[in-house]
Enzyme design. Structure first.
Site, PDB file in Angstrom:
ATOM      1  N   SER A  60      35.428  42.391  40.644  1.00  0.00           N
ATOM      2  CA  SER A  60      36.655  41.580  40.621  1.00  0.00           C
ATOM      3  C   SER A  60      36.441  40.085  40.460  1.00  0.00           C
ATOM      4  O   SER A  60      37.416  39.338  40.369  1.00  0.00           O
ATOM      5  CB  SER A  60      37.470  41.842  41.889  1.00  0.00           C
ATOM      6  OG  SER A  60      38.126  43.086  41.807  1.00  0.00           O
ATOM      7  N   LYS A  63      38.307  38.320  37.695  1.00  0.00           N
ATOM      8  CA  LYS A  63      39.655  37.755  37.836  1.00  0.00           C
ATOM      9  C   LYS A  63      39.644  36.230  37.882  1.00  0.00           C
ATOM     10  O   LYS A  63      40.674  35.601  37.632  1.00  0.00           O
ATOM     11  CB  LYS A  63      40.325  38.349  39.076  1.00  0.00           C
ATOM     12  CG  LYS A  63      40.645  39.832  38.901  1.00  0.00           C
ATOM     13  CD  LYS A  63      40.912  40.535  40.210  1.00  0.00           C
ATOM     14  CE  LYS A  63      41.112  42.044  39.951  1.00  0.00           C
ATOM     15  NZ  LYS A  63      41.086  42.849  41.179  1.00  0.00           N
ATOM     16  N   SER A 115      43.553  40.487  45.029  1.00  0.00           N
ATOM     17  CA  SER A 115      42.737  41.183  44.026  1.00  0.00           C
ATOM     18  C   SER A 115      43.509  42.300  43.331  1.00  0.00           C
ATOM     19  O   SER A 115      42.970  43.381  43.052  1.00  0.00           O
ATOM     20  CB  SER A 115      41.461  41.759  44.662  1.00  0.00           C
ATOM     21  OG  SER A 115      40.441  41.887  43.710  1.00  0.00           O
ATOM     22  N   LYS A 224      36.323  34.319  46.152  1.00  0.00           N
ATOM     23  CA  LYS A 224      36.804  35.575  45.576  1.00  0.00           C
ATOM     24  C   LYS A 224      35.746  36.644  45.803  1.00  0.00           C
ATOM     25  O   LYS A 224      34.552  36.411  45.587  1.00  0.00           O
ATOM     26  CB  LYS A 224      37.072  35.415  44.077  1.00  0.00           C
ATOM     27  CG  LYS A 224      37.577  36.694  43.407  1.00  0.00           C
ATOM     28  CD  LYS A 224      39.025  36.954  43.785  1.00  0.00           C
ATOM     29  CE  LYS A 224      39.483  38.331  43.327  1.00  0.00           C
ATOM     30  NZ  LYS A 224      38.977  39.429  44.207  1.00  0.00           N
TER      31      LYS A 224
END
Length: 386
Positions: A60, A63, A115, A224
């Site tokens: 992820s 992103k 997320s 993140k």
């Protein structure tokens, strides 16, 4: 011309990062993650690197790239209509409904903070029509704008595909570029957000345990998380101790706690071992009888125990620690000495000693002309008589 200058800047950035990464690889930290990079967020200096150029799966962390692309290329106030394809994404979601209309900025918040894989696909389809077209444009953007060289994304959310990969260095460059944008920086550092959608009303909390405060570390400003079975644990984090700002990326950690422990080790090392200094505008550096200088005051990163500044004949200034390891490289401007002025050639007057000779020559000239005129007149009279 602007495109050519941009290309040269990207090439220079890649060259500088490669030099610094090679030196940083020589450092030894007890990291469990297979890939890691630590940057000075302001200067881009590579302070630590482990397997920095090895291709790995980002999960992820993808992103981060999707978010900065959408922020820079899209209209944050525009309304996005959610498709069935977005709704049917696997993994973490913000539980969007098909046909639901959501502002682009809200989707970016749901994607980064919670997320949301569904939010990521909704963003991609809004931006470029299809996920495939979005991936093509995203890859080109990452190469031309940020300067990545070993990244290839095929979706906006990081769900596993063997052709969806990046490196610790590229991921650090993406993160470091993105945090320069104030909208991204705000969302990246958001700890909680009230969320109200058609099917889900809740409070979103960041998944990043250091940012949330579950694993306290002073100065964390954003982060993140990422995870898939194939990518394992991934993490991107930023921190600021009031003196220097750092960006850390770790990839392929076996255990969730490992990526946080490794990030803390990186920050401990960066805050303890490095500081910032300034090279003043116009400061001269000499090499091979050439002079080079920075056009503006330039921030550099140096070891706290001092640094060595070396410059080559092309004006590339290397900031090195006492062990000769390059921390940062900066291209300086060549100082071209002004060309000597050529004096205008003056028309000199005749010297006084030459003036009488000149006057005699003029008088003789007039006498010769007069004599010729008299001869011509006499000849005409003779011709008339005969």
């Amino acid at each position: 011309m602007n495109k050519f200058v941009s290309f040269l800047m990207v090439v220079l950035l890649l060259f500088t990062n490669q030099l610094s990464a090679n030196a940083a690889e020589n450092q030894q930290l007890a990291l469990k993650s297979e890939g890691a990079v630590l940057l000075d967020s302001d200067t881009g200096a590579v302070l630590y690197a482990k397997n920095a150029e090895e291709k790995m799966y980002p999960a992820s962390l993808t992103k981060i790239a999707t978010a900065i692309y959408a922020i820079e290329k899209g209209n944050l106030d525009s309304i996005v209509t959610v498709s069935a394809n977005a709704v049917n994404q696997d993994g973490t979601r913000v539980y969007l409904n098909e046909g639901e209309q959501v502002p682009l900025k809200k989707l970016i918040q749901g994607m980064l903070i919670n997320s949301g894989n569904d939010a990521a696909v909704a963003i991609a389809e809004y931006m470029d029509g299809t996920v495939e077209h979005f991936a093509e444009n995203l890859n080109e953007y990452l190469k031309s704008t940020i300067g990545v060289k070993n990244t290839h994304f095929i979706n906006p959310n990081g769900l596993f595909d063997q052709n969806h990969y990046t490196t610790a260095m590229d991921m650090a460059l993406m993160t470091n570029y993105a945090i320069k944008n104030p909208v991204f920086y705000e969302i990246f550092g958001t700890k909680r957000l009230e969320w109200e959608g058609q099917s889900w009303k809740t409070t979103l909390f960041t998944h990043h345990r250091m940012l949330k405060g579950e694993l306290p570390y002073d100065g964390i400003t954003g982060g993140k998380t990422g995870y898939t079975t194939e990518a394992k644990q991934t993490l991107a984090t930023t921190a600021n101790n009031g003196k220097i700002r750092l960006t850390a990326v770790v990839l392929k950690s076996e255990q969730k706690r490992d990526k946080y422990d490794d990030t803390a080790l990186l920050f401990d090392y960066g805050f303890k071992a490095f500081q910032q200094a300034t090279i003043k505008q116009g400061e001269i550096f000499k090499e091979d009888n050439k002079e080079f200088y920075p056009e503006n005051d330039t921030i550099i990163t140096e070891s706290v125990d001092g640094c060595i500044k070396n410059i080559d004949s092309n004006g590339m200034l290397s900031i090195e620690n006492k062990n000769g390891q390059v921390i940062q490289s900066i291209q300086l401007k060549y100082y071209e000495p002004p060309k000597p002025k050529v004096a205008a050639k003056k028309i000199e007057k005749p010297k006084e000693s030459e003036q009488p000779v000149l006057q005699v020559n003029v008088i003789l000239g007039f006498m010769i002309i007069a004599f010729i005129g008299i001869l011509i007149g006499i000849r005409k009279k003779i011709n008339r008589k005969f």
